[in-house]
Design a protein around this motif. Sequence first.
Motif, short mmCIF file in Angstrom:
data_model
loop_
_atom_site.label_atom_id
_atom_site.label_comp_id
_atom_site.label_asym_id
_atom_site.label_seq_id
_atom_site.Cartn_x
_atom_site.Cartn_y
_atom_site.Cartn_z
N SER A 210 0.84 -1.19 0.00
CA SER A 210 0.00 0.00 0.00
C SER A 210 0.88 1.24 0.00
CB SER A 210 -0.91 0.01 1.23
OG SER A 210 -1.59 1.24 1.35
N ARG A 249 -3.17 -6.53 2.53
CA ARG A 249 -4.09 -5.39 2.59
C ARG A 249 -5.38 -5.76 3.30
NH1 ARG A 249 -1.73 -4.05 -2.64
NH2 ARG A 249 -3.28 -5.28 -3.76
N LYS A 250 -5.86 -6.98 3.06
CA LYS A 250 -7.10 -7.41 3.71
C LYS A 250 -6.93 -7.50 5.22
CE LYS A 250 -9.62 -7.95 -0.01
NZ LYS A 250 -10.81 -7.07 -0.26
N TRP A 251 -5.82 -8.10 5.66
CA TRP A 251 -5.60 -8.25 7.10
C TRP A 251 -5.36 -6.91 7.78
CZ3 TRP A 251 -7.14 -12.09 9.78
CH2 TRP A 251 -7.12 -13.40 9.28
N LEU A 252 -4.67 -6.00 7.09
CA LEU A 252 -4.32 -4.71 7.70
C LEU A 252 -5.35 -3.62 7.41
CD1 LEU A 252 -0.49 -4.73 6.93
CD2 LEU A 252 -1.63 -5.32 9.08
N HIS A 253 -6.40 -3.99 6.65
CA HIS A 253 -7.46 -3.03 6.30
C HIS A 253 -6.87 -1.81 5.60
CE1 HIS A 253 -10.06 -5.49 8.79
NE2 HIS A 253 -9.19 -5.36 9.78
N LEU A 254 -6.03 -2.06 4.61
CA LEU A 254 -5.35 -0.99 3.87
C LEU A 254 -5.94 -0.84 2.48
CD1 LEU A 254 -1.67 -1.86 4.82
CD2 LEU A 254 -2.99 0.08 5.65
N PRO A 255 -5.89 0.35 1.94
CA PRO A 255 -6.35 0.54 0.56
C PRO A 255 -5.34 -0.03 -0.42
CG PRO A 255 -5.42 2.58 1.40
CD PRO A 255 -5.45 1.62 2.56
N SER A 256 -5.79 -0.28 -1.64
CA SER A 256 -4.89 -0.80 -2.66
C SER A 256 -3.87 0.25 -3.04
CB SER A 256 -5.70 -1.22 -3.91
OG SER A 256 -6.62 -2.23 -3.57
#
Length: 258
Positions: A210, A249-256
């Motif tokens: 990210s 990104r899914k685990w850290l709740h980050l945008p692409s």
Amino acid sequence: MPEKEVPKNAPAKDAAEGGKSGNKSGGALMQPVSGDQVAAYLRRHPEFLAEHPDLLDVLTPPARDRGAGVVDLQQFMVERLRGELSDMVQLRDDLVATGRSNLATQSRVHEAILALLRARSFEEFVETITTDLAVILDLDVVTIGVEQAAEGVTWKPTAGVYCLETGSVDALLGPSGNLLLREDIAGDPAIFDGAAGLVCSDALIRLRISDNTPPALLALGSRQSGAFHAGQGTELLSFLSHVLEVTFRKWLHLPSES
């Protein structure tokens, strides 16, 4: 010569009794086969070469006498065709071996991705990368390197995850590079830490997680010097890195990444 064809000059008793009188080892007392005997056998069995065509690949055809100053190219052409056939057989064997190796690698990568997707927590996800992937991919060590964040940010040590100096990823892969394969090297302790002594070849893959995270690196190390090398196909490794990026990104709740 087939077993049914016994040389005429062989002793009848030895032929009948398996050579008991002259060969105590149990085998028939065989005399050298002359060229005349071979020729006579072939005349009596004209279908022999048709039934054993592989012999034509090792027999040398006679050169024809066309007279003074005339060169017979038949033998040359046959030898050339034999060479081409041998090259084609070798190419076929190489292609089959490469295909089998690619299928095995593909199967390992698929298994690795399934293991990553089965993780039930972020900690288990990271542990799967740094422990299970080495076993699944038939490697010796797998690590993640993350460049040092802004000053004042505390680094939390995690097994298999190492802090890299700022700019390390670009220095290794180039500003726009995504993957580097190296053979016959000494493992870098900054990347592989205590397992660096095991590494003789490695694959370094940029992880673009990210814009909000520092540059990261997936490092695959093997004790075999030729496990990774320039010119090797990288499609499966790139696919694995993309899966890792999305899952991070899914685990850290980050945008692409933009």
